[in-house]
Scaffold this active site. Structure first.
Site, PDB file in Angstrom:
ATOM      1  N   GLU A 107       0.980  -1.427  -0.101  1.00 11.27           N
ATOM      2  CA  GLU A 107      -0.024   0.070   0.057  1.00 11.27           C
ATOM      3  C   GLU A 107       0.947   0.853  -0.022  1.00 11.27           C
ATOM      4  OE1 GLU A 107      -1.934  -3.253  -0.341  1.00 11.27           O
ATOM      5  OE2 GLU A 107      -0.644  -2.771   1.752  1.00 11.27           O
TER       6      GLU A 107
ATOM      7  N   ASN B 299      -0.728  -7.728  -4.174  1.00 11.63           N
ATOM      8  CA  ASN B 299      -1.471  -6.788  -5.146  1.00 11.63           C
ATOM      9  C   ASN B 299      -0.480  -5.556  -5.508  1.00 11.63           C
ATOM     10  OD1 ASN B 299      -1.508  -5.535  -2.348  1.00 11.63           O
ATOM     11  ND2 ASN B 299      -1.518  -3.503  -3.330  1.00 11.63           N
TER      12      ASN B 299
ATOM     13  N   ASP C  74      -7.720  -5.618  -5.254  1.00 12.00           N
ATOM     14  CA  ASP C  74      -6.572  -5.613  -4.368  1.00 12.00           C
ATOM     15  C   ASP C  74      -6.399  -7.357  -3.481  1.00 12.00           C
ATOM     16  OD1 ASP C  74      -4.936  -5.406  -2.182  1.00 12.00           O
ATOM     17  OD2 ASP C  74      -6.077  -5.277  -0.767  1.00 12.00           O
TER      18      ASP C  74
END
Length: 597
Positions: A195, A279, A321
């Site tokens: 992230e 991801n 994701d």
């Protein structure tokens, strides 16, 4: 540290005429076969989370009672579980990542305690709580992978720090949440931070001194990904030159995600280590056209050199994701009538994959939650999921809220590991039954800052209010055998035993035991806090014990753990799990069970 007699004798036999290095190589191969111990985070190199102990069985499990407890002194999410080696238990905590050695001969007396001094500025860059998934043992050492990416080797007897090495840079969003894996003379660690635009890799260090053995990146040129363009294969075909950059636009692969914060498996006969990548960065798929290889991928690497033998990308150009980091379970089993060295993987994307682990051939790919709707099926020739345009966040575009996507970003299963019983031939899987709305938006990259680019909300799948199920799965046929609904997601790791009992924990805090054949509930006990830890078992002084960490947190419990209240906070999870506060609160405790005398 005292080993059981059977373990000590076996190791001594191996050591005759051998060097100390060779003994270190063979030690865990022997120890994982002794059910009195629990020597690896997932029980064994195959990640089966199965125990041959049967003193506790489906006929008497209802007589379980707490034997003793231990407070970790830390709140927030307690993932992972303890190790048991002879008469000593090793237990870990979330940040600040304390490690305790407990004396099983003296009601869990603390033999030693190691508390690292870490900069608390690492906490804001940890995605989805301050969790840690466990310590590893090997070569007389306990290996701790700290939140700040420091890998530490501790003397198993004394807790003295023997060496440490920095594996990443938290100022760039790189953190450590996964449990290490020790095999032969190496310890393997991944990296967290997808992230934040972190580029994923698996790194091997020498257990003796922490020196670097090899580093395999998830994406990049062949020299980084450790791929041979002609010998590394994807579904039986060579990947070709620089496959790790060819499906990225420009230099996007340098901040491409594909982090490796899950579990690692090893096949000693093939000398391969298996794991999955997460991801691609950013969560906004419009900004990163292409397949984004090798994010969302199963890797099979040579354990000694790191060279990739085969890869399989489960979710090309991920738009939801659906990290591919969940455990690989290695089982020799019949698949469609043929005995196969299988790899079974329950992916976040809602499909359960059965593969030939020797070459990466795809054998079965089926939905393990009927609610999954983002794809109709997986094309068995190309390996590609057939995406439904209605649920494509790229197709619908930036600043458009795509609704009713199933599963949600936390997947039909997140990192909570499943279990396999050779007695029943079934896999026991803790699952989520959650859907989402997903709105991507344009985002720019700044090192150390969130690089998400999407707003999410989550809620139960259609047709009910339950957010989870605990299922038994036939990986040969690709079908659910039985399914137990749960009010909340099942976020604990499962345990199956030769006593035909399967254990798991719930977010409300219950330890549950069910019949391995039917799923019928046989026992429940409510621990002081929600369970996102993994259930373990061991034998000590002739008695079988079961233990589990409770301490609500993780992605599902981030609202409670971090005090968040907005429905879209916690990357969309807070709204879905608001009711958890009616059933449990923060905690940090190990509860140990055994049969009543």
């Amino acid at each position: 540290m005292r080993l059981s007699l059977s373990t000590a004798a076996a190791i001594a036999a191996l050591a005759v005429g051998a060097s100390s290095a060779a003994m270190a190589n063979d030690e865990l191969l022997v120890m994982q076969k002794n059910p009195a111990n629990w020597v690896m985070p997932t029980g064994d190199y195959a990640n089966t989370r199965y125990s041959t102990l049967a003193q506790i069985n489906k006929d008497n499990v209802g007589k379980l009672q707490p034997a003793w407890t231990f407070s970790t002194g830390v709140l927030r999410g307690h993932e992972g579980g303890p190790l048991v080696i002879g008469d000593v238990m090793y237990i870990h905590t979330p940040f600040p990542n304390i490690v305790y050695a407990l004396d099983l001969n003296d009601q869990g007396r603390v033999i030693w305690k190691y508390e690292p001094k870490q900069d608390p500025n690492v906490i804001p860059v940890m995605c989805c709580d301050t969790v840690n998934r466990g310590v590893a043992y090997g070569d007389g050492k306990i290996f701790l992978y700290q939140a700040d990416t420091t890998l530490v080797a501790l003397d198993a007897k004394t807790g003295k720090k023997l060496w440490d090495v920095k594996n990443g840079d938290p100022s760039k969003g790189e953190t450590g949440t996964s449990a290490p894996m020790v095999y032969k003379d190496k310890v393997y660690v991944g990296i967290s931070g997808g992230e934040f635009g972190v580029r994923g890799r698996l790194t091997a260090y020498h257990t003796k001194d922490g020196s670097l053995a090899w580093k395999g990146w998830s994406m990049g040129p062949d020299s980084d990904t450790l791929m041979d363009p002609e010998k590394t294969t994807h579904l039986g075909k060579p990947v070709g030159k620089d496959s790790g950059t060819a499906t990225w636009e420009g230099d996007q692969w340098k901040i491409g995600g594909g982090t490796t914060w899950g579990w690692y498996a090893v096949d000693p006969e093939l000398n391969l280590v298996y794991y999955g990548t997460g991801n691609p960065s950013t969560w906004n798929p419009v900004q990163r056209p292409g397949d984004n290889r090798w994010s969302m991928t199963i890797f099979a690497r040579d354990a000694d050199t790191g060279m990739a033998k085969w890869v399989y990308q489960m979710t090309p150009h991920d738009e939801w994701d659906y990290d591919g980091i969940n455990e690989m379970i290695l089982v020799d089993m019949p698949v469609k009538g043929k005995m196969t060295k299988a790899l079974v993987h329950f992916d976040r994307n809602g499909f359960a994959y059965t593969m030939d682990r020797t070459n990466g051939a795809l054998l079965v790919a089926e939905k393990y939650d009927p609610a999954v709707n983002w794809a109709t099926h997986v094309d068995m020739q190309t390996g590609r999921p057939q995406v439904v345009a209605r649920y494509s966040t790229h197709h619908n575009g930036e600043d458009v809220n795509t609704t009713n996507i199933c599963p949600a970003a936390l997947g039909s299963k997140d990192q909570q590991p499943a279990s396999y019983s050779p007695k029943t031939g079934l896999f026991y899987v803790p699952t989520n039954h959650v859907c989402m709305d997903y709105e991507p938006f344009k985002v720019s990259y700044t090192a150390g800052q969130p690089y998400v680019g999407a707003t999410l909300s989550m809620y139960p799948a259609p047709g009910g209010t339950n957010l989870g199920n605990f299922i038994a799965w036939d990986a040969s046929e690709g079908k659910i055998v039985w399914s137990n609904p749960e009010p909340f997601s099942v976020w604990s790791g499962a345990l199956s035993t030769a006593g035909d009992v399967v254990f798991y924990g719930t977010l409300e805090g219950y330890l549950k035991a069910v019949d391995a054949h039917t799923g019928r509930e046989l026992y429940r006990f409510k621990t002081p806090s929600g369970i996102i830890g993994n259930v373990n078992t061991w034998m000590h002084r002739g008695k079988q014990y079961v233990g589990v960490l409770s301490g609500i947190g993780g992605w599902a419990g981030i609202g409670l753990a971090a005090g968040l209240s907005e429905d879209t906070a916690g990357l969309g999870a807070v709204g879905a799990y608001k009711a958890l506060s009616n059933y449990t609160q923060l905690g940090g405790q190990l509860t140990v069970f055994t049969l009543a005398d």
